[in-house]
Structures are given as C-alpha cells and as structure tokens.
Scaffold this motif. Structure first.
Motif, PDB file in Angstrom:
ATOM      1  N   PRO A 102       2.927  -4.431  16.985  1.00 35.67           N
ATOM      2  CA  PRO A 102       1.622  -3.940  17.883  1.00 35.67           C
ATOM      3  C   PRO A 102       0.574  -3.119  16.782  1.00 35.67           C
ATOM      4  O   PRO A 102      -0.588  -3.431  17.110  1.00 35.67           O
ATOM      5  N   ASP A 103       1.079  -2.427  15.740  1.00 32.02           N
ATOM      6  CA  ASP A 103       0.167  -1.601  15.012  1.00 32.02           C
ATOM      7  C   ASP A 103      -0.715  -2.872  14.177  1.00 32.02           C
ATOM      8  O   ASP A 103      -2.066  -2.400  13.751  1.00 32.02           O
ATOM      9  N   PHE A 104      -0.084  -3.760  13.843  1.00 31.83           N
ATOM     10  CA  PHE A 104      -0.689  -4.734  12.847  1.00 31.83           C
ATOM     11  C   PHE A 104      -1.996  -5.341  13.831  1.00 31.83           C
ATOM     12  O   PHE A 104      -3.068  -5.644  13.360  1.00 31.83           O
ATOM     13  N   CYS A 142      -8.525   8.539 -15.455  1.00 31.60           N
ATOM     14  CA  CYS A 142      -9.536   7.553 -15.301  1.00 31.60           C
ATOM     15  C   CYS A 142     -10.192   7.659 -13.736  1.00 31.60           C
ATOM     16  O   CYS A 142     -10.719   6.665 -13.280  1.00 31.60           O
ATOM     17  N   ALA A 143     -10.058   8.881 -13.271  1.00 29.22           N
ATOM     18  CA  ALA A 143     -10.326   8.841 -11.801  1.00 29.22           C
ATOM     19  C   ALA A 143     -11.950   8.654 -11.497  1.00 29.22           C
ATOM     20  O   ALA A 143     -12.121   8.022 -10.260  1.00 29.22           O
ATOM     21  N   ASP A 144     -12.877   8.779 -12.296  1.00 29.07           N
ATOM     22  CA  ASP A 144     -13.885   8.588 -12.208  1.00 29.07           C
ATOM     23  C   ASP A 144     -14.397   6.968 -12.195  1.00 29.07           C
ATOM     24  O   ASP A 144     -15.354   6.508 -11.742  1.00 29.07           O
ATOM     25  N   LYS A 145     -13.244   6.086 -12.685  1.00 26.42           N
ATOM     26  CA  LYS A 145     -13.656   4.825 -12.628  1.00 26.42           C
ATOM     27  C   LYS A 145     -12.825   4.185 -11.224  1.00 26.42           C
ATOM     28  O   LYS A 145     -13.019   2.911 -11.118  1.00 26.42           O
ATOM     29  N   LEU A 146     -12.284   4.659 -10.502  1.00 27.79           N
ATOM     30  CA  LEU A 146     -11.621   4.566  -9.252  1.00 27.79           C
ATOM     31  C   LEU A 146     -12.325   4.597  -8.053  1.00 27.79           C
ATOM     32  O   LEU A 146     -13.115   5.635  -7.734  1.00 27.79           O
ATOM     33  N   GLU A 147     -11.986   3.817  -7.040  1.00 26.68           N
ATOM     34  CA  GLU A 147     -12.356   3.876  -5.648  1.00 26.68           C
ATOM     35  C   GLU A 147     -11.258   3.453  -4.834  1.00 26.68           C
ATOM     36  O   GLU A 147     -10.720   2.465  -4.973  1.00 26.68           O
ATOM     37  N   LEU A 148     -10.599   4.501  -3.949  1.00 27.20           N
ATOM     38  CA  LEU A 148      -9.747   4.440  -3.160  1.00 27.20           C
ATOM     39  C   LEU A 148      -9.908   3.910  -1.732  1.00 27.20           C
ATOM     40  O   LEU A 148     -10.617   4.497  -1.304  1.00 27.20           O
ATOM     41  N   VAL A 149      -9.294   3.079  -1.434  1.00 28.08           N
ATOM     42  CA  VAL A 149      -9.557   2.226   0.093  1.00 28.08           C
ATOM     43  C   VAL A 149      -8.072   2.574   0.786  1.00 28.08           C
ATOM     44  O   VAL A 149      -7.422   1.632   0.721  1.00 28.08           O
ATOM     45  N   PRO A 150      -7.997   3.448   1.690  1.00 27.48           N
ATOM     46  CA  PRO A 150      -6.728   3.683   2.449  1.00 27.48           C
ATOM     47  C   PRO A 150      -6.765   2.542   3.682  1.00 27.48           C
ATOM     48  O   PRO A 150      -7.920   2.449   4.284  1.00 27.48           O
ATOM     49  N   LEU A 151      -5.674   1.949   3.836  1.00 26.81           N
ATOM     50  CA  LEU A 151      -5.604   1.031   4.879  1.00 26.81           C
ATOM     51  C   LEU A 151      -4.402   1.430   5.682  1.00 26.81           C
ATOM     52  O   LEU A 151      -3.736   2.299   5.286  1.00 26.81           O
ATOM     53  N   PRO A 152      -4.491   0.839   6.985  1.00 22.96           N
ATOM     54  CA  PRO A 152      -3.312   1.192   7.887  1.00 22.96           C
ATOM     55  C   PRO A 152      -1.916   0.687   7.616  1.00 22.96           C
ATOM     56  O   PRO A 152      -1.756  -0.195   6.887  1.00 22.96           O
ATOM     57  N   TYR A 153      -0.869   1.682   7.768  1.00 20.65           N
ATOM     58  CA  TYR A 153       0.239   1.376   7.501  1.00 20.65           C
ATOM     59  C   TYR A 153       0.787   0.710   8.932  1.00 20.65           C
ATOM     60  O   TYR A 153       1.224   1.313   9.772  1.00 20.65           O
ATOM     61  N   ALA A 154       0.876  -0.546   8.694  1.00 24.60           N
ATOM     62  CA  ALA A 154       0.946  -1.546  10.135  1.00 24.60           C
ATOM     63  C   ALA A 154       1.864  -2.702   9.718  1.00 24.60           C
ATOM     64  O   ALA A 154       1.788  -3.828   9.973  1.00 24.60           O
ATOM     65  N   TYR A 155       3.123  -1.982   9.559  1.00 29.21           N
ATOM     66  CA  TYR A 155       4.436  -3.026   9.594  1.00 29.21           C
ATOM     67  C   TYR A 155       5.218  -3.313  10.819  1.00 29.21           C
ATOM     68  O   TYR A 155       6.089  -4.113  10.933  1.00 29.21           O
ATOM     69  N   LYS A 156       4.638  -2.590  11.845  1.00 32.04           N
ATOM     70  CA  LYS A 156       5.108  -2.805  13.345  1.00 32.04           C
ATOM     71  C   LYS A 156       3.984  -3.949  13.861  1.00 32.04           C
ATOM     72  O   LYS A 156       2.873  -3.743  13.920  1.00 32.04           O
TER      73      LYS A 156
END
Length: 417
Positions: A86-88, A70-84
C-alpha cells in the motif's frame, strides 16, 4: 571543463541523526569516495522511519552526512520507505516524478537493483528508459535467489512476520524477469563479485565484475604482523577461528556452530569468535549451551570499531563462513586484507576472490560435516595453514576502496555518454 555529476539511487537507507540526514559509517566512506571521482553527487535513498529502525535487529554506527568533508559536493534526496505494497502504491507517482526530474538534471546515472516493492532504483531505471537516457545498474546480490533459498527455512518462518512472507511469496516470480528487463536496457552493468556477474552479465552488453569494499591500503596486514601470526603455528598454538557478520539465516550461523562443535569433538584445540548481532543470536547462544562448547566459543555481539574488527581478523588463523545465498559480503574481502584465509561454503564469489593468489578452501553448500573435515585436515598440517595465511594476504592486496571506487567511476564515465 564541464562539471561531472552523478545521480545514485540506492536502497541503503538514510536515517535522521540529531535532525539531519545520516548514513551508516561505511556508506559515508563510500560517499566520500564517490565525491572524489565526481564534481557533484546526488544521492537518492529511502528514509528509514525510527519505529522501523528500532525493530530492525541490526546495529550500525551512524553519522550526519553534513559533517562529511565532501558535504559541499553532495545533494541528498530523501525517498519514501515504501516496502509495504500500500505504501509503494501511494507514493509511486510522486516519487517517480521526482526521480524523473533528477535524471533530467544529471549527467551520469547509476541505479542499484534490490527487489520489486519499494525498489526506487528499479523505478529510476524505468524513468530513464522513458527519457531515453543511458544508465548503469548495480547489484551486489542475486535477490531472487536470496529470497527463494531463505523463504521457507524454519528460522525464517519462525522469525519473519506473516505479511512479509506473503509479500515475498507473491513477488518472487516477478524478480527475475523484472530485473532482466531493466538490465537488458542498461548501458553498463556493475555486478559485485562473481555470483552477481554470473547471474546478470548475460543480459547486459557492457558487464563488469566489480567490488564494493571499505578497506584502505593502510588496513592491509604488514609483513611483520603476518610473520608474527605464521611463526607460532609450528609450536602447536591453538587454532583461532572467527567470523564477522550478522547472525541471520543467510549467514548460516547455526551451521558455523556445528562445524566448531565437530572440531572440538575431533580434539582440535581452538578458540572461535563471532562478532555481530542479529535475529538468530539468541538461537546461537542456546545452541552453544546445548552443544557444550561454551568454553570454546565467544559470541561478542555487535562491535562498531572497525579497527577492532580488522585486528580480530588479523589475529585469527581462519575466517570460517557458512553463507547460504548468492551475495557478495565484504567480510570475505576484509578477511583476506587481514591475512586470514576464507574457509567455507563454495560460491563463485568466494572462489573468485582467491582465484589468482589463493588463500581460501571450500566445500559444497550446506555440507558442514565436510567443512569440519576440511578444517581438521588443514589444522593437522600447519605448513599448509601457514601457506594459506600467506596466500590470503597476497589476495588481500588487490582490494582497497580508493582503487575499486575509481575503477567503478571510470567505467561509468567510459560507457555513459
């Protein structure tokens, strides 16, 4: 006809697989199901850094999302890994703006709630509120209860980093009011299992108890295999006990071993198998030696083959579990699909799974001595055990991923204009 698209903001992490974004195999299966029900799926998730993954003490099978059918139907949005914290704080403004843009371009919105710091699903809710857009919330465990029940456990204090303990201690009072605020303003609540439904449904006008599973109709135990498992019980066959999951505090692995030990002391002829790794696996191995049950217990470690996992459940008589927190683990559903009765600590979730057809038996939380007594009683009455196995298979017929994903998608389309 207008194309139907959905934006999903989830805590399940992306991971780079040979330079491409990937998911674990079960999340990939779920993504395929979403794509069956929507014309376009936007998936926004944090990207786990490799150095974090290397120390996460979890084993999963990963695959590149671009290879999915189904890859042609997908849009991937990477988000920060911000569980600390200061990162958040550092990534909050840019990420909230990105989520706002995606919300404005999407027809349907569904956001998973998981915590406070680094919970981009919750931030997506706040952005949708600002934009006056209706959204659905999804929850698969009662996070503030999970943290409060495990925060000060000896095993947690021994294993968890000090900064993590401090963060949980400081943010715990915020979880309940924060999540209730977001749920009250949602248009639809999708709460996995009865534990989550009981905790969250009073705060949402359209609440539904749903399930997130990855077994297919073809995975359900067939009549011949069921008969093959039940018939030998009357001939004094050894009792086979299993569990599939992480060796982590919330799963109660040390209680599990104590139950097995009491059964052995009571003279029950058994073989117990635990599939899964985790931070307490070394402690489990030590306790097995200490209790003198090495010949009765097999700690198999991580098993990636889903067929092997289901085959193990189908060949065992009892799925023994000692879950200590209000979550909705899929392993209980998979066990029922495999015709393996769920025997363990009582919870609304576990009781709800077998409320219609049976296939389970439960004792109060943390009472592993009583749990051992229950299994001794069941083992001594093989007719009762046979009935439980048959009932488990009946209960398992309610669950397959195609049906549950379609149900969830239909609810989203029904309640979100």
């Amino acid at each position: 006809m207008k194309k139907q698209g959905i934006l999903l903001v989830m805590p399940v992490p992306f991971r780079m697989v040979e330079g491409r974004l990937g998911f674990d195999d079960q999340t990939c299966e779920g993504l395929i199901r979403w794509a069956e029900n929507f014309d376009h799926v936007v998936m926004a998730c944090p990207v786990i850094p490799e150095q974090v993954f290397a120390t996460s003490e979890t084993s999963l099978t990963w695959q590149a999302i671009a290879d999915l059918p189904c890859a042609d139907k997908l849009e991937l949005v990477p988000l920060p890994y911000a569980y600390k914290i200061p990162d958040f704080i550092k990534t909050y403004k840019a990420t909230s703006q990105l989520l706002s843009e995606k919300i404005q371009k999407s027809q349907y919105l569904c956001f998973a709630l998981s915590g406070v710091i680094g919970d981009w699903g919750a931030i997506a809710c706040l952005e949708a509120i600002k934009l006056q857009r209706p959204y659905a919330v999804w929850a698969d465990r009662v996070e503030y209860e999970v943290i409060s029940r495990t925060l000060w456990k000896k095993e947690s204090l021994k294993k968890a980093p000090l900064k993590r303990l401090i963060k949980d201690f400081l943010t715990l009072p915020l979880h309940k009011p924060y999540q209730r605020y977001l749920i009250r303003r949602s248009q639809l609540g999708l709460f996995q299992g009865q534990d989550c439904y009981s905790a969250y449904s009073p705060f949402c006008k359209n609440s539904h108890c749903v399930y997130d599973i990855h077994t297919k109709k073809s995975d359900q135990i067939d009549a011949a295999s069921l008969d093959l498992k039940i018939k030998p019980l009357s001939n004094g066959e050894p009792l086979r006990i299993c569990y599939v999951g992480r060796a982590a505090e919330m799963k109660g692995p040390l209680d599990w071993l104590r139950v097995v030990h009491l059964l052995c002391e009571a003279g029950v002829n058994l073989k117990a198998t635990w599939l899964g790794d985790g931070p307490l696996l070394a402690d489990m191995k030590s306790l097995v030696n200490e209790l003198g049950i090495t010949e009765k217990v097999h700690l198999a470690g991580f098993v990636s083959d889903r067929h092997q996992i289901l085959t193990t459940m189908k060949s065992n008589h009892i799925f023994l579990f000692c879950h200590k927190t209000p979550e909705s683990p899929r392993c209980l559903v998979e066990s029922l699909v495999s015709g393996c009765p769920i025997i363990g600590y009582s919870s609304p979730y576990s009781e709800g799974l077998v409320s219609q057809f049976g296939g389970g038996a439960f004792v109060t939380l943390n009472n592993w001595q009583k749990l051992a007594d229950l299994i001794i009683d069941i083992n001594s009455d093989r007719e009762k055990l046979s009935k439980l196995i048959f009932q488990a298979a009946l209960s398992g017929q309610q669950f397959d991923e195609e049906t549950v994903f379609q149900n969830r998608s239909d609810l989203i389309k029904q309640y979100l204009p």
